[in-house]
Design an enzyme around this catalytic site. Structure first.
Site, PDB file in Angstrom:
ATOM      1  N   GLY A 142      43.061  42.690  42.596  1.00 42.70           N
ATOM      2  CA  GLY A 142      42.979  41.638  41.599  1.00 42.70           C
ATOM      3  C   GLY A 142      41.617  41.469  40.965  1.00 42.70           C
ATOM      4  O   GLY A 142      41.433  40.554  40.165  1.00 42.70           O
ATOM      5  N   ASP A 143      40.667  42.326  41.329  1.00 43.98           N
ATOM      6  CA  ASP A 143      39.338  42.262  40.709  1.00 43.98           C
ATOM      7  C   ASP A 143      38.798  43.685  40.677  1.00 43.98           C
ATOM      8  O   ASP A 143      39.574  44.624  40.548  1.00 43.98           O
ATOM      9  CB  ASP A 143      38.418  41.301  41.476  1.00 43.98           C
ATOM     10  CG  ASP A 143      37.337  40.688  40.590  1.00 43.98           C
ATOM     11  OD1 ASP A 143      36.840  41.399  39.694  1.00 43.98           O
ATOM     12  OD2 ASP A 143      36.975  39.524  40.795  1.00 43.98           O
ATOM     13  N   ASP A 144      37.503  43.890  40.804  1.00 38.46           N
ATOM     14  CA  ASP A 144      36.966  45.241  40.720  1.00 38.46           C
ATOM     15  C   ASP A 144      37.492  46.115  41.857  1.00 38.46           C
ATOM     16  O   ASP A 144      37.532  45.688  43.019  1.00 38.46           O
ATOM     17  CB  ASP A 144      35.439  45.199  40.785  1.00 38.46           C
ATOM     18  CG  ASP A 144      34.837  44.443  39.618  1.00 38.46           C
ATOM     19  OD1 ASP A 144      35.434  44.478  38.517  1.00 38.46           O
ATOM     20  OD2 ASP A 144      33.779  43.815  39.799  1.00 38.46           O
TER      21      ASP A 144
END
Length: 451
Positions: free
Chosen positions: A204-206
């Site tokens: 959900g992010d990097d």
């Protein structure tokens, strides 16, 4: 090899009861014997935070699941870093500090059961007095190995070694929902000699973020000698990201033979005034990207995080160069294909007083999406949504483009604002109404652009 089966210490599979004490006892027995393998047999074992010891291998057999409790009381406070600053945090689900020769292996699963943590973070943050647990966190450790694991639903970052040396991360499958907050995949921070290979990361992010502390970090320690190879990265906000926490320097990084799909951005470097530090000697090659907002971002006006909205950060006028001035240099991209790109082929924007410099792009093939969605390639003040733009360059020096092709773009293939010694060799524009306009340049200050 001495093996310590957690079942022999009282862990009961599929019972729903906490196995934390049984796992801790098995680790303690192995440590007392000088080391060994703590074995998790098939079955699901509910547990709170686990703290490892030196010379221990935690091995999860096929079908084994360590299912981590959502109860805050099961995570004692430990001292580590969060967002670059040393402070107390909730213990990682699996944690080690000051250890040597420690491993987590096997094709079993670590399930962080992150939903309740995500809800607290997004909707009831006043009930979360300390940063959420990472799924695996090592602090100041030497010779760390993570291999063959399935990692899912991390409460926050998934794998976060900090101040570690000789870290091997191989054949991990990391899966967090695309909308889960700040659930980065692998984040080495101020580490040395890190090898990341053969991983599949969908988060959900990097997907992978390389960090080295902020201006608020007392001890400036570089993140260096990092190799990333043969990885597939899906969703998330970036494929491989360097910064924005980079005050201790990031250097000697190679990224090769990877696939990025729907990662928002591809390779992303970000920092801002106040951070200081240097990102240098980075090589990226043999990458395939698909359906990204922008494949290449080098941004020195990144505005997220503490003090990011201050004038000192966003002002486009030059400031004195001090130890607080960050720098990007000697970064090289080659043999990269990007398809269905939405906003821009690339976005490079240096500081007015500290240009991004010594950057090369060679054998790059970029095709813009037919049904592109407008978006901002970088998080900085003063830019608007873009769609099917080419490379946008601002405050750059000694930039070389060789055999770069951009297809189906709008406007010039290369827009250069305040650029010095920018060279184009064998570059092409395809399937665009402005094919004759390969380069547009705007001289905000004396510049030299060679075509």
């Amino acid at each position: 090899m001495l093996v310590y089966n957690i079942a022999d210490f009282g862990a009961v599979r599929d019972s729903g009861g906490l196995a934390t004490n049984a796992i801790s006892q098995a680790i303690a027995a192995a440590a007392e014997a000088g080391g060994g393998t703590v074995y998790v047999p098939a079955g699901t074992y509910r547990t709170g935070a686990i703290q490892l010891a030196s010379n221990i291998e935690l091995h999860l057999s096929p079908g084994a699941v360590l299912s981590f409790s959502p109860d805050l009381a099961d995570y004692p406070l430990v001292e580590a870093r969060w967002e670059g600053v040393k402070r107390q945090v909730y213990s990682p689900c699996v944690f080690g500090s000051g250890l040597h020769n420690v491993s987590i292996t096997g094709s079993g699963k670590l399930d962080g059961n992150g939903q309740s943590w995500w809800d607290l973070f997004q909707n009831r943050r006043e009930e979360l007095p300390y940063p959420r647990p990472t799924l695996i966190g090592f602090y100041d450790c030497t010779r760390v190995t993570l291999k063959d694991l399935n990692l899912v639903n991390s409460p926050s970052w998934t794998v976060n070694p900090v101040l570690c040396t000789n870290v091997t991360i191989d054949n991990l499958s990391i899966l967090n929902p695309a909308d889960s907050p700040n659930t980065d995949g692998i984040n080495p921070e101020s580490c040395r000699n890190v090898r990341i290979s053969n991983c599949n990361i969908d988060v959900g992010d990097d997907c992978i973020a390389i960090k080295a502390g902020t201006e608020d970090t007392a001890d400036r320690v570089a993140c260096e000698n990092i190799t990333i190879v043969n990885c597939t990265m899906i969703h998330g906000h970036g494929g491989v990201v360097l910064g924005s926490e980079m005050s201790g320097d990031i250097r000697n990084v190679t990224i090769s033979n990877c696939v990025f799909k729907q990662t928002d951005r591809g390779i992303r470097l970000k920092s801002r005034r106040g951070r200081g530090g240097i990102v240098e000697d980075i090589r990226i090659s043999n990458i395939v990207m698909e359906d990204v907002i922008c494949p290449f971002i080098l941004n020195l006006y990144y505005f997220c995080g503490p003090r990011g909205k201050e004038k000192y950060v966003w002002d486009k006028n030059p400031y004195p160069v001090t130890e607080e001035t960050p720098q990007f240099r000697r970064i090289h991209f080659s043999d990269i294909t990007a398809r269905n790109v939405h906003a821009a082929a690339g976005f490079l924007y240096g500081l007015a007083e500290q240009f991004i410099s010594e950057i090369t792009f060679a054998n790059i093939d970029i095709s813009m999406a037919e049904n592109a969605v407008p978006g901002r390639p970088a998080m900085m003040a003063g830019i608007e949504d873009m769609m099917r733009r080419g490379f946008y360059l601002g405050n750059v020096r000694e930039i070389s483009f060789r055999q770069v092709t951009i297809e189906n773009h709008e406007g010039p293939a290369f827009y250069v604002e305040n650029g010095e010694e920018v060279e184009f060799t064998g570059c092409h524009s395809k399937r665009t109404a402005q094919a004759e306009q390969l380069v547009e340049r705007v001289a905000v200050s004396p510049s030299s652009v060679q075509v």
